[in-house]
Design an enzyme around this catalytic site. Structure first.
Site, mmCIF file in Angstrom:
data_model
loop_
_atom_site.group_PDB
_atom_site.id
_atom_site.type_symbol
_atom_site.label_atom_id
_atom_site.label_comp_id
_atom_site.label_asym_id
_atom_site.label_seq_id
_atom_site.Cartn_x
_atom_site.Cartn_y
_atom_site.Cartn_z
ATOM 1 N N ASP A 133 -24.085 -14.902 -15.577
ATOM 2 C CA ASP A 133 -24.835 -13.693 -15.944
ATOM 3 C C ASP A 133 -24.987 -12.735 -14.751
ATOM 4 O O ASP A 133 -25.361 -11.577 -14.932
ATOM 5 C CB ASP A 133 -26.217 -14.054 -16.522
ATOM 6 N N GLU A 134 -24.689 -13.228 -13.528
ATOM 7 C CA GLU A 134 -24.901 -12.376 -12.339
ATOM 8 C C GLU A 134 -23.975 -11.161 -12.322
ATOM 9 O O GLU A 134 -24.226 -10.207 -11.593
ATOM 10 C CB GLU A 134 -24.706 -13.185 -11.052
ATOM 11 N N LYS A 162 -16.912 -13.024 -9.125
ATOM 12 C CA LYS A 162 -16.869 -13.537 -10.501
ATOM 13 C C LYS A 162 -16.538 -12.398 -11.473
ATOM 14 O O LYS A 162 -15.785 -12.592 -12.434
ATOM 15 C CB LYS A 162 -18.210 -14.185 -10.876
ATOM 16 N N LYS A 197 -29.186 -25.427 -4.102
ATOM 17 C CA LYS A 197 -29.685 -24.550 -5.165
ATOM 18 C C LYS A 197 -31.170 -24.813 -5.389
ATOM 19 O O LYS A 197 -31.667 -25.902 -5.105
ATOM 20 C CB LYS A 197 -28.892 -24.789 -6.463
ATOM 21 N N LEU A 198 -31.893 -23.805 -5.908
ATOM 22 C CA LEU A 198 -33.358 -23.841 -5.880
ATOM 23 C C LEU A 198 -33.974 -25.156 -6.379
ATOM 24 O O LEU A 198 -34.747 -25.791 -5.642
ATOM 25 C CB LEU A 198 -33.940 -22.658 -6.684
ATOM 26 N N TYR A 215 -38.047 -17.358 -1.159
ATOM 27 C CA TYR A 215 -37.544 -16.085 -0.628
ATOM 28 C C TYR A 215 -38.484 -14.942 -1.046
ATOM 29 O O TYR A 215 -38.792 -14.776 -2.235
ATOM 30 C CB TYR A 215 -36.147 -15.770 -1.162
ATOM 31 N N ASN A 257 -39.573 -17.661 -9.613
ATOM 32 C CA ASN A 257 -39.253 -18.757 -8.685
ATOM 33 C C ASN A 257 -40.506 -19.491 -8.230
ATOM 34 O O ASN A 257 -40.524 -20.719 -8.148
ATOM 35 C CB ASN A 257 -38.517 -18.201 -7.454
HETATM 36 P P1 NAD Z 1 -20.264 -26.139 -7.694
HETATM 37 O O1 NAD Z 1 -20.246 -25.337 -6.445
HETATM 38 O O2 NAD Z 1 -21.245 -27.241 -7.848
HETATM 39 O O3 NAD Z 1 -18.811 -26.781 -7.930
HETATM 40 C C1 NAD Z 1 -17.632 -26.069 -7.717
HETATM 41 C C2 NAD Z 1 -16.477 -27.069 -7.743
HETATM 42 O O4 NAD Z 1 -15.255 -26.328 -7.576
HETATM 43 C C3 NAD Z 1 -16.526 -28.104 -6.607
HETATM 44 O O5 NAD Z 1 -16.215 -29.380 -7.096
HETATM 45 C C4 NAD Z 1 -15.444 -27.628 -5.644
HETATM 46 O O6 NAD Z 1 -14.852 -28.671 -4.888
HETATM 47 C C5 NAD Z 1 -14.457 -26.993 -6.598
HETATM 48 N N1 NAD Z 1 -13.603 -25.975 -5.953
HETATM 49 C C6 NAD Z 1 -14.014 -24.952 -5.147
HETATM 50 N N2 NAD Z 1 -12.956 -24.255 -4.712
HETATM 51 C C7 NAD Z 1 -11.849 -24.820 -5.275
HETATM 52 C C8 NAD Z 1 -10.460 -24.525 -5.225
HETATM 53 N N3 NAD Z 1 -10.002 -23.513 -4.496
HETATM 54 N N4 NAD Z 1 -9.612 -25.318 -5.927
HETATM 55 C C9 NAD Z 1 -10.089 -26.351 -6.664
HETATM 56 N N5 NAD Z 1 -11.390 -26.681 -6.738
HETATM 57 C C10 NAD Z 1 -12.263 -25.924 -6.060
HETATM 58 O O7 NAD Z 1 -20.391 -25.079 -8.863
HETATM 59 P P2 NAD Z 1 -21.168 -25.169 -10.259
HETATM 60 O O8 NAD Z 1 -22.570 -24.797 -10.053
HETATM 61 O O9 NAD Z 1 -20.806 -26.435 -10.918
HETATM 62 O O10 NAD Z 1 -20.464 -23.939 -11.016
HETATM 63 C C11 NAD Z 1 -19.275 -24.136 -11.761
HETATM 64 C C12 NAD Z 1 -18.861 -22.818 -12.403
HETATM 65 O O11 NAD Z 1 -19.899 -22.336 -13.234
HETATM 66 C C13 NAD Z 1 -18.591 -21.704 -11.391
HETATM 67 O O12 NAD Z 1 -17.488 -20.975 -11.840
HETATM 68 C C14 NAD Z 1 -19.863 -20.859 -11.425
HETATM 69 O O13 NAD Z 1 -19.565 -19.516 -11.099
HETATM 70 C C15 NAD Z 1 -20.255 -21.004 -12.878
HETATM 71 N N6 NAD Z 1 -21.690 -20.854 -13.187
HETATM 72 C C16 NAD Z 1 -22.619 -21.614 -12.507
HETATM 73 C C17 NAD Z 1 -23.964 -21.527 -12.863
HETATM 74 C C18 NAD Z 1 -25.012 -22.350 -12.153
HETATM 75 O O14 NAD Z 1 -26.201 -22.128 -12.372
HETATM 76 N N7 NAD Z 1 -24.650 -23.308 -11.310
HETATM 77 C C19 NAD Z 1 -24.348 -20.654 -13.891
HETATM 78 C C20 NAD Z 1 -23.373 -19.888 -14.532
HETATM 79 C C21 NAD Z 1 -22.047 -20.018 -14.181
HETATM 80 O O1 DAU Z 2 -27.405 -16.946 -12.818
HETATM 81 C C1 DAU Z 2 -26.354 -17.854 -12.700
HETATM 82 C C2 DAU Z 2 -26.150 -18.192 -11.240
HETATM 83 O O2 DAU Z 2 -27.232 -19.034 -10.859
HETATM 84 C C3 DAU Z 2 -24.822 -18.883 -10.949
HETATM 85 O O3 DAU Z 2 -23.780 -17.987 -11.245
HETATM 86 C C4 DAU Z 2 -24.734 -19.324 -9.480
HETATM 87 O O4 DAU Z 2 -23.551 -20.055 -9.259
HETATM 88 C C5 DAU Z 2 -25.925 -20.206 -9.176
HETATM 89 O O5 DAU Z 2 -25.926 -20.560 -7.809
HETATM 90 C C6 DAU Z 2 -27.239 -19.490 -9.519
HETATM 91 O O6 DAU Z 2 -27.463 -18.358 -8.623
HETATM 92 P P1 DAU Z 2 -28.937 -18.029 -8.065
HETATM 93 O O7 DAU Z 2 -28.814 -17.251 -6.835
HETATM 94 O O8 DAU Z 2 -29.792 -17.483 -9.151
HETATM 95 O O9 DAU Z 2 -29.438 -19.544 -7.784
HETATM 96 P P2 DAU Z 2 -30.191 -20.225 -6.548
HETATM 97 O O10 DAU Z 2 -30.559 -21.604 -6.962
HETATM 98 O O11 DAU Z 2 -29.465 -20.041 -5.264
HETATM 99 O O12 DAU Z 2 -31.536 -19.367 -6.465
HETATM 100 C C7 DAU Z 2 -32.402 -19.243 -7.585
HETATM 101 C C8 DAU Z 2 -33.517 -18.291 -7.180
HETATM 102 O O13 DAU Z 2 -34.337 -18.940 -6.204
HETATM 103 C C9 DAU Z 2 -33.047 -17.006 -6.537
HETATM 104 O O14 DAU Z 2 -33.898 -15.943 -6.924
HETATM 105 C C10 DAU Z 2 -33.171 -17.266 -5.039
HETATM 106 C C11 DAU Z 2 -34.373 -18.186 -4.967
HETATM 107 N N1 DAU Z 2 -34.353 -19.180 -3.877
HETATM 108 C C12 DAU Z 2 -33.246 -19.961 -3.726
HETATM 109 C C13 DAU Z 2 -33.188 -20.905 -2.719
HETATM 110 C C14 DAU Z 2 -31.956 -21.747 -2.530
HETATM 111 C C15 DAU Z 2 -35.473 -19.340 -3.064
HETATM 112 O O15 DAU Z 2 -36.498 -18.649 -3.230
HETATM 113 N N2 DAU Z 2 -35.410 -20.282 -2.072
HETATM 114 C C16 DAU Z 2 -34.313 -21.066 -1.858
HETATM 115 O O16 DAU Z 2 -34.318 -21.905 -0.926
#
Ligand code: NAD
Ligand code: DAU
Length: 364
Positions: A133-134, A162, A197-198, A215, A257
């Site tokens: 959604d970012e 993305k 992540k948070l 933050y 947060n």
């Molecule tokens: P993550 O960082 O935990 O995992 C990413 C994985 O991709 C890892 O296993 C890493 O080794 C692999 N990777 C990175 N670069 C690579 C490359 N060049 N070739 C092959 N493998 C590679 O990420 P996640 O949180 O599981 O997110 C997965 C997907 O979902 C991402 O595309 C992210 O943008 C999307 N997404 C994440 C969230 C979230 O909240 N985490 C929300 C919405 C969308």
């Molecule tokens: O919205 C989907 C996205 O969510 C994914 O596309 C990303 O891959 C995933 O990392 C996540 O992004 P955010 O930046 O929203 O997630 P994060 O957990 O890093 O942070 C969540 C919120 O908390 C954000 O407003 C920043 C804040 N934060 C984060 C950390 C790590 C803090 O206040 N303190 C922290 O230490």
């Protein structure tokens, strides 16, 4: 029966997806392609590796020859593309890897898919791209949630990379007829999430008795979804989604947060008061001395370009594909906390010196 190539399957969501899929569709084959960056962990998939229908390949999505050979050799008909650099703070410190993996890597997969599935021997196929959604940017307090037609306005290098990858996937459909779908999901939480992540950072820091970095004012809003409800959405899109379409996935679950941090503190405080074994295992946690962990909350410098609010309108996937999240936030967060408590070896190994050095430099 499907033959899936799951990129990034050793990361957080990819790992959960692999278990979700093997459990729901035991007849399908899954090949995971993962470069095992700092965020990838092969051990996550140790249970899957006992299944003869599962294979792990250590490799990079940027390696076009490897991707082509996997598509041919494993008769892949479905790509589910999770692989990415995923942490916003890291993209602010060093965007290059985000451009390489998220943009060039996605393009490499698209080129290979087009060659094998369209040019060489045309066949039915699906390329599902996992996005975020970012890409839609930041909402004001009273703005309506993001829909699939909200204009793209990415603010961080991560979000911009993305967004670029989403556009490439769409272009390969419009120009060449590649059979693609895209999903844009809100913030996920659950087992195997990397503790940068948070939610996992806050839980593990409370257990270790370390400061809880919030933050800025902590009033930023995210829309949280349990990871398997994301996977449920991807499943429905693969089964019933319309080619060329984008679907938003979210749980209608907006939290500031600071409220998330306080909730984690309350849950842990209450758990420790009822379970004396936890007191022995996590002796550095303030709750082991009967104290409330909220004393650990520390406001730190804000993230550069920090998006204030995300919220997803999931009406399209709900009405078109019958999507409905299974987990409430109350049940999902308790499951997540229990998983972290039961898997301390997993996260203690990850929170090594180099990881902690990175986290600390993030607050400089
Ligand atoms: P993550 O960082 O935990 O995992 C990413 C994985 O991709 C890892 O296993 C890493 O080794 C692999 N990777 C990175 N670069 C690579 C490359 N060049 N070739 C092959 N493998 C590679 O990420 P996640 O949180 O599981 O997110 C997965 C997907 O979902 C991402 O595309 C992210 O943008 C999307 N997404 C994440 C969230 C979230 O909240 N985490 C929300 C919405 C969308
Ligand atoms: O919205 C989907 C996205 O969510 C994914 O596309 C990303 O891959 C995933 O990392 C996540 O992004 P955010 O930046 O929203 O997630 P994060 O957990 O890093 O942070 C969540 C919120 O908390 C954000 O407003 C920043 C804040 N934060 C984060 C950390 C790590 C803090 O206040 N303190 C922290 O230490």
């Amino acid at each position: 029966m499907k033959n899936l190539l799951v990129t990034g399957g050793a990361g957080f969501i990819g790992t959960n997806f692999v278990y979700y899929w093997l459990n729901k569709y035991p007849e399908d084959h899954i090949v995971v392609l993962d470069a095992l960056t700092y965020a990838g962990n092969k051990a996550n998939l140790s249970e899957a590796q006992k299944n003869p229908k599962f294979e792990f390949v250590h490799g990079n999505i940027l390696d076009e020859t490897l991707v082509e050979s996997l598509l041919i050799h494993h008769k892949i008909d479905t790509i589910v593309h999770f692989a990415a650099e995923s942490h916003v703070d890291r993209s602010i410190h060093g965007p290059d890897e985000f451009i390489n993996t998220n943009i060039v890597g996605t393009h490499t997969l698209l080129k290979a898919a087009k060659k094998i599935w369209l040019d060489d021997k045309p066949q039915n196929h699906r390329f599902h791209h996992i996005s975020t959604d970012e890409v839609y940017g930041s909402l004001k307090p009273n703005d309506p949630p993001f829909t699939e037609t909200t204009p793209y306005a990415p603010n961080s290098p991560y979000a911009a990379s993305k967004a670029a990858s989403d556009h490439l996937v769409r272009a390969y459909h419009k120009t060449y007829g590649l059979q693609v779908t895209i999903s844009n999901c809100s913030n996920n939480y659950g087992p195997y999430q990397f503790p940068e992540k948070l939610i996992p950072l806050i839980i593990t820091n409370i257990l270790n008795g370390k400061p809880l970095p919030v933050y800025g004012d902590g009033k930023q809003i995210r829309d949280w979804l349990y990871v398997d409800d994301h996977n449920l959405g991807v499943d429905l899109i693969l089964e019933k989604g319309k080619i060329g379409e984008t679907y938003n996935i979210g749980g209608n679950n907006e939290w500031t947060n600071i409220d998330i941090v306080k909730l984690a503190c309350d849950l842990i405080y209450n758990k420790f008061s009822k379970n004396k074994d936890l007191v022995k295992t996590f002796s550095n946690c303030p709750s082991s001395q009967g104290k409330h962990p909220e004393t650990l909350i520390t406001h730190v410098k804000d993230r550069l370009g920090h998006d204030r609010r995300y919220a997803i309108n999931a009406e399209k996937i709900t009405s078109d594909l019958g999507y409905s999240p299974r987990e409430s936030f109350e049940t999902g967060i308790k499951k997540t906390l229990d998983w972290v408590l039961e898997n301390k070896k997993w996260w203690r190994k990850i929170m090594d010196k180099s990881f902690m050095e990175w986290v600390n430099c993030n607050y400089d």
